[in-house]
Design an enzyme around this catalytic site. Structure first.
Site, PDB file in Angstrom:
ATOM      1  N   ASP A  53     -53.663 -31.892  17.533  1.00  0.00           N
ATOM      2  CA  ASP A  53     -53.543 -30.835  16.533  1.00  0.00           C
ATOM      3  C   ASP A  53     -53.896 -29.465  17.104  1.00  0.00           C
ATOM      4  O   ASP A  53     -53.270 -28.465  16.768  1.00  0.00           O
ATOM      5  CB  ASP A  53     -54.485 -31.198  15.375  1.00  0.00           C
ATOM      6  CG  ASP A  53     -54.366 -30.253  14.214  1.00  0.00           C
ATOM      7  OD1 ASP A  53     -53.244 -29.820  13.921  1.00  0.00           O
ATOM      8  OD2 ASP A  53     -55.400 -29.969  13.584  1.00  0.00           O
ATOM      9  N   ASP A  54     -54.916 -29.399  17.959  1.00  0.00           N
ATOM     10  CA  ASP A  54     -55.350 -28.095  18.474  1.00  0.00           C
ATOM     11  C   ASP A  54     -54.322 -27.495  19.418  1.00  0.00           C
ATOM     12  O   ASP A  54     -54.164 -26.280  19.480  1.00  0.00           O
ATOM     13  CB  ASP A  54     -56.711 -28.244  19.169  1.00  0.00           C
ATOM     14  CG  ASP A  54     -57.744 -28.755  18.191  1.00  0.00           C
ATOM     15  OD1 ASP A  54     -58.017 -28.053  17.214  1.00  0.00           O
ATOM     16  OD2 ASP A  54     -58.220 -29.900  18.368  1.00  0.00           O
ATOM     17  N   ARG A  95     -65.772 -30.242  21.147  1.00  0.00           N
ATOM     18  CA  ARG A  95     -65.396 -28.833  20.890  1.00  0.00           C
ATOM     19  C   ARG A  95     -65.086 -28.704  19.403  1.00  0.00           C
ATOM     20  O   ARG A  95     -63.944 -28.742  18.988  1.00  0.00           O
ATOM     21  CB  ARG A  95     -64.190 -28.455  21.773  1.00  0.00           C
ATOM     22  CG  ARG A  95     -63.925 -26.998  21.897  1.00  0.00           C
ATOM     23  CD  ARG A  95     -63.335 -26.352  20.643  1.00  0.00           C
ATOM     24  NE  ARG A  95     -61.924 -26.547  20.454  1.00  0.00           N
ATOM     25  CZ  ARG A  95     -61.351 -26.686  19.243  1.00  0.00           C
ATOM     26  NH1 ARG A  95     -62.048 -26.694  18.126  1.00  0.00           N
ATOM     27  NH2 ARG A  95     -60.044 -26.861  19.147  1.00  0.00           N
ATOM     28  N   LYS A 120     -60.229 -33.055   7.936  1.00  0.00           N
ATOM     29  CA  LYS A 120     -58.766 -33.028   8.174  1.00  0.00           C
ATOM     30  C   LYS A 120     -58.079 -34.060   7.286  1.00  0.00           C
ATOM     31  O   LYS A 120     -57.011 -33.806   6.725  1.00  0.00           O
ATOM     32  CB  LYS A 120     -58.465 -33.331   9.648  1.00  0.00           C
ATOM     33  CG  LYS A 120     -58.914 -32.240  10.620  1.00  0.00           C
ATOM     34  CD  LYS A 120     -57.866 -31.149  10.785  1.00  0.00           C
ATOM     35  CE  LYS A 120     -58.380 -30.024  11.684  1.00  0.00           C
ATOM     36  NZ  LYS A 120     -57.427 -28.930  11.841  1.00  0.00           N
ATOM     37  N   ASN A 128     -62.091 -20.264  14.838  1.00  0.00           N
ATOM     38  CA  ASN A 128     -62.885 -20.753  13.708  1.00  0.00           C
ATOM     39  C   ASN A 128     -64.287 -21.112  14.175  1.00  0.00           C
ATOM     40  O   ASN A 128     -64.480 -21.363  15.364  1.00  0.00           O
ATOM     41  CB  ASN A 128     -62.217 -22.012  13.127  1.00  0.00           C
ATOM     42  CG  ASN A 128     -60.850 -21.706  12.564  1.00  0.00           C
ATOM     43  OD1 ASN A 128     -60.662 -20.702  11.903  1.00  0.00           O
ATOM     44  ND2 ASN A 128     -59.879 -22.557  12.867  1.00  0.00           N
ATOM     45  N   ASN A 178     -53.587 -21.169   9.991  1.00  0.00           N
ATOM     46  CA  ASN A 178     -54.381 -22.350  10.350  1.00  0.00           C
ATOM     47  C   ASN A 178     -53.454 -23.549  10.436  1.00  0.00           C
ATOM     48  O   ASN A 178     -52.497 -23.660   9.658  1.00  0.00           O
ATOM     49  CB  ASN A 178     -55.463 -22.580   9.286  1.00  0.00           C
ATOM     50  CG  ASN A 178     -56.449 -23.639   9.711  1.00  0.00           C
ATOM     51  OD1 ASN A 178     -56.106 -24.814   9.792  1.00  0.00           O
ATOM     52  ND2 ASN A 178     -57.663 -23.230  10.011  1.00  0.00           N
ATOM     53  N   TYR A 225     -63.184 -27.577   4.404  1.00  0.00           N
ATOM     54  CA  TYR A 225     -62.539 -27.276   5.687  1.00  0.00           C
ATOM     55  C   TYR A 225     -63.189 -26.006   6.234  1.00  0.00           C
ATOM     56  O   TYR A 225     -64.284 -25.629   5.816  1.00  0.00           O
ATOM     57  CB  TYR A 225     -61.028 -27.135   5.396  1.00  0.00           C
ATOM     58  CG  TYR A 225     -60.123 -27.131   6.587  1.00  0.00           C
ATOM     59  CD1 TYR A 225     -60.182 -28.131   7.548  1.00  0.00           C
ATOM     60  CD2 TYR A 225     -59.163 -26.127   6.739  1.00  0.00           C
ATOM     61  CE1 TYR A 225     -59.325 -28.118   8.633  1.00  0.00           C
ATOM     62  CE2 TYR A 225     -58.294 -26.121   7.819  1.00  0.00           C
ATOM     63  CZ  TYR A 225     -58.381 -27.110   8.769  1.00  0.00           C
ATOM     64  OH  TYR A 225     -57.528 -27.101   9.834  1.00  0.00           O
ATOM     65  N   GLU A 233     -58.266 -34.542  17.733  1.00  0.00           N
ATOM     66  CA  GLU A 233     -58.816 -33.323  17.140  1.00  0.00           C
ATOM     67  C   GLU A 233     -60.109 -32.895  17.820  1.00  0.00           C
ATOM     68  O   GLU A 233     -61.033 -33.699  17.988  1.00  0.00           O
ATOM     69  CB  GLU A 233     -59.083 -33.585  15.652  1.00  0.00           C
ATOM     70  CG  GLU A 233     -59.379 -32.358  14.848  1.00  0.00           C
ATOM     71  CD  GLU A 233     -58.179 -31.436  14.669  1.00  0.00           C
ATOM     72  OE1 GLU A 233     -57.105 -31.914  14.269  1.00  0.00           O
ATOM     73  OE2 GLU A 233     -58.317 -30.236  14.956  1.00  0.00           O
ATOM     74  N   ASP A 234     -60.167 -31.643  18.186  1.00  0.00           N
ATOM     75  CA  ASP A 234     -61.381 -31.003  18.681  1.00  0.00           C
ATOM     76  C   ASP A 234     -62.005 -31.725  19.885  1.00  0.00           C
ATOM     77  O   ASP A 234     -63.237 -31.921  19.959  1.00  0.00           O
ATOM     78  CB  ASP A 234     -62.392 -30.800  17.532  1.00  0.00           C
ATOM     79  CG  ASP A 234     -61.934 -29.663  16.597  1.00  0.00           C
ATOM     80  OD1 ASP A 234     -60.781 -29.208  16.730  1.00  0.00           O
ATOM     81  OD2 ASP A 234     -62.726 -29.231  15.756  1.00  0.00           O
TER      82      ASP A 234
END
Ligand SMILES: NC(=O)C1=CN([C@@H]2O[C@H](COP(=O)(O)OP(=O)(O)OC[C@H]3O[C@@H](n4cnc5c(N)ncnc54)[C@H](OP(=O)(O)O)[C@@H]3O)[C@@H](O)[C@H]2O)C=CC1
Ligand SMILES: CC(=O)C(=O)O
Ligand SMILES: [Mg+2]
Length: 537
Positions: free
Chosen positions: A256-257, A144, A162, A401, A443, A91, A233-234
């Site tokens: 999640d973000d 991203r 993840k 991160n 996190n 991770y 995610e991202d």
């Protein structure tokens, strides 16, 4: 292929030297394996030694990815039993380099790459019977990736990472999990020009074509796996909130973000408040970076303060948000609709137009400063010293991160505040001796495995904002007695169970649950899988 070779080549059935004599007889494995019959424990010991001999964490990441693709049970046992040492590898921060160099270390397929040129085949690609057991998906389009920007198809490293934590922390069997990368091209020209790049060499598809592609994907997922959970995610700022809003009523899903990060940030702040005895509503909060994570945190903070009795306007007034072009002020900045919610009223802060962080801090005297900008070093010495001059125990969370993109390093924050700063970082850093309160890793890994577990256990029809608030409160309570603001990462499995219990109870309270029980904790604990070999069939 013979059954023996099938068993050895499927990472979910391969046991390597741990196949028993009886299994070797039955499936004709003799000769394909050396004579020694090992155990999961002896295999872990062998891999652990091999890992220790490697020169750096990227090599360890690559080694672990290979192990995951050859013997998944052993991989998960190794991670679960060494979570503190291996979390920073599977991770953040190392997974960031894993995404940047994904094409270089590509070996075997894992998960699904749904590429835009294959858009007419989405259903066909999801149909493989190997995916019949899938209950949870993490999907990214790679635009991203942490604070590293557009990594194209290499972004697949994030859904894989993840989901490894869905197993390590949430007790999901790996056969129930599916990482998916929506490959709509990349605007990263370096990748497009790299002869080794594994993705579709095309600029990113955008606009209605992109939306139609994602629509088709979501519809296919809802049809193939009714009741399954989809974690976004991202995705880049412009798409993250938009896609969540567009699809959250269509299937069980969360971003999640936005939501996971909000819950961990608010949960950690609530933990800090429990220690100081002061409510959130008494804070002055500076949000640095008003993208997906920043606006998610701001919104959940407002909800938490409203629960403490503040009205919307009073809650908003505690938050000052800074984006790329400075302090967000009404009518003054080009920001998203979500970020506009945090604009300071016209006329209130005109003198801060174009001001740097230190000037804003000196004027606002924040008690809490949260960085989710992806900008390394953005929390300057001047700004931090200005904060520490006005506040006894400044709460400073550089959450971006990977570690190389954190707004500040904890050792520097501690030095600039004589150890008084209460520090939380997105990625793990070495301990800081001088810090009066141990540095906490803040996190969303403290949230997403538990939210997914709780929502699925409850057979929830949706993931509500209240479920994230419940997860934040449960996390804060779980931190009671810990020396840092959150429990250590070695407790992540127990944290996931606690969060899942709170989420399932909230699903019931919200009228979203389709399952009933009077003891969610026991029920969920019984669902959690521990990595161990099953008898070969
Ligand atoms: N600790 C954790 O659990 C988590 C950490 N994160 C981290 O947070 C960071 C941001 O993620 P996310 O919100 O999803 O990304 P976004 O791109 O949605 O948001 C980043 C925001 O920061 C703004 N920004 C860029 N440069 C500056 C600057 N110099 N000053 C102030 N603001 C700036 C961006 O503006 P613009 O759009 O104009 O570039 C954008 O609005 C990432 O590094 C990510 O790894 C995210 C989720 C969880
Ligand atoms: C942790 C996480 O989700 C991120 O940095 O994007
Ligand atoms: Mg993320």
């Amino acid at each position: 292929m013979s059954r023996a070779r099938e068993l050895l080549s499927d990472p979910l059935t391969n046991k390597g030297t741990a196949f028993t004599e009886e299994e070797r007889d039955r499936f004709r494995l003799h000769g394909l394996l050396p004579p020694h019959v090992g155990t999961l424990e002896s295999q872990m010991e062998r891999r652990w030694r091999a890992l220790g001999a490697l020169p750096d964490n990227f090599q360890r990441y690559s080694f672990l990815r290979d192990l995951q693709d050859s013997n998944e049970i052993l991989f998960h046992a190794l991670v679960a039993n060494n979570i503190e040492a291996l979390l920073p590898i599977v991770y953040t921060p190392t997974v960031g380099e894993g995404c940047q160099r994904f094409s270089e270390i590509w070996r075997r397929p894992r998960g699904l790459f749904l590429s835009y040129p294959n858009r007419h085949r989405i259903k066909e690609m999801l149909a493989d019977p190997a995916y019949d057991r899938v209950r949870a998906i993490v999907v990214s389009d790679g635009e991203r990736i942490l604070g590293l920007g557009d990594q194209g198809a290499g972004g697949m490293g994030i859904p894989i990472g993840k989901l490894a934590l869905y197993t390590a922390c949430g007790g999901f069997h790996p056969g129930e999990l599916l990482p998916i990368l929506l490959d709509v091209g990349t605007d990263n020209a370096r990748l497009r020009n790299d002869p080794l790049y594994i993705g579709w060499r095309h600029e990113r598809v955008r606009g209605p074509d992109y939306d139609a592609f994602v629509d088709a994907f979501v519809a296919a997922v809802a049809e193939r796996w009714p009741g399954a959970l989809l974690q976004w995610e991202d995705f880049a700022g412009a798409n993250a909130a938009r896609l969540l809003d567009r699809h959250r009523d269509q299937l069980l899903s969360f971003n999640d973000d936005i939501q996971g990060t909000a819950a961990v940030a608010v949960g950690t702040l609530l933990s800090a408040m429990r220690r100081t005895g002061r409510p959130l509503s008494a804070q002055r909060i500076l949000l640095f970076g008003a993208g997906a994570a920043g606006t998610g945190i701001g919104s959940l903070l407002i909800a938490a303060m409203r629960a403490e009795g503040l009205d919307e306007a009073a809650a908003r007034a505690t938050i000052w948000a800074i984006d790329r072009d400075g302090l967000i002020r009404e009518g003054a900045n080009q920001v998203s609709e979500a970020a506009r919610r945090f604009a300071r009223p016209a006329g209130e802060a005109d003198d801060l137009a174009g001001a740097d962080l230190a000037t804003i801090v000196a004027r606002v005297a924040p008690t809490v400063m949260i960085g989710v900008s992806g900008q390394s070093g953005a929390f300057t010495e001047d700004a931090v010293r200005a904060m520490a001059a006005a506040v006894d125990r400044p709460i400073i969370f550089p959450l971006s991160n990977p570690a190389s993109h954190a707004e500040a390093r904890p050792d520097m924050l501690s030095a600039w505040t004589e150890g008084r700063a209460i520090i939380g970082t997105g990625s793990p850093f070495p301990p800081v001796k001088a810090a009066l309160t141990p540095v906490t890793q803040v996190n969303n890994v403290y949230i997403f495995p538990g939210v997914a577990l709780g929502a699925l256990a409850a057979g929830a029809r949706g993931v509500s904002d209240a479920m994230f608030m419940a997860s934040a409160r449960a996390l804060a309570e779980a931190a009671d007695g810990a020396s840092a603001l959150l429990p250590p990462v070695t407790a992540l499995r127990d944290v996931a169970l606690t969060v899942a219990t709170a989420v399932a109870e909230q699903a019931v309270a919200d009228g979203l649950a389709t399952v009933a029980t009077d003891d969610w904790r026991t029920r969920i604990a019984a669902m959690m899988w521990t990595p161990e070999y099953a008898a070969a069939e």
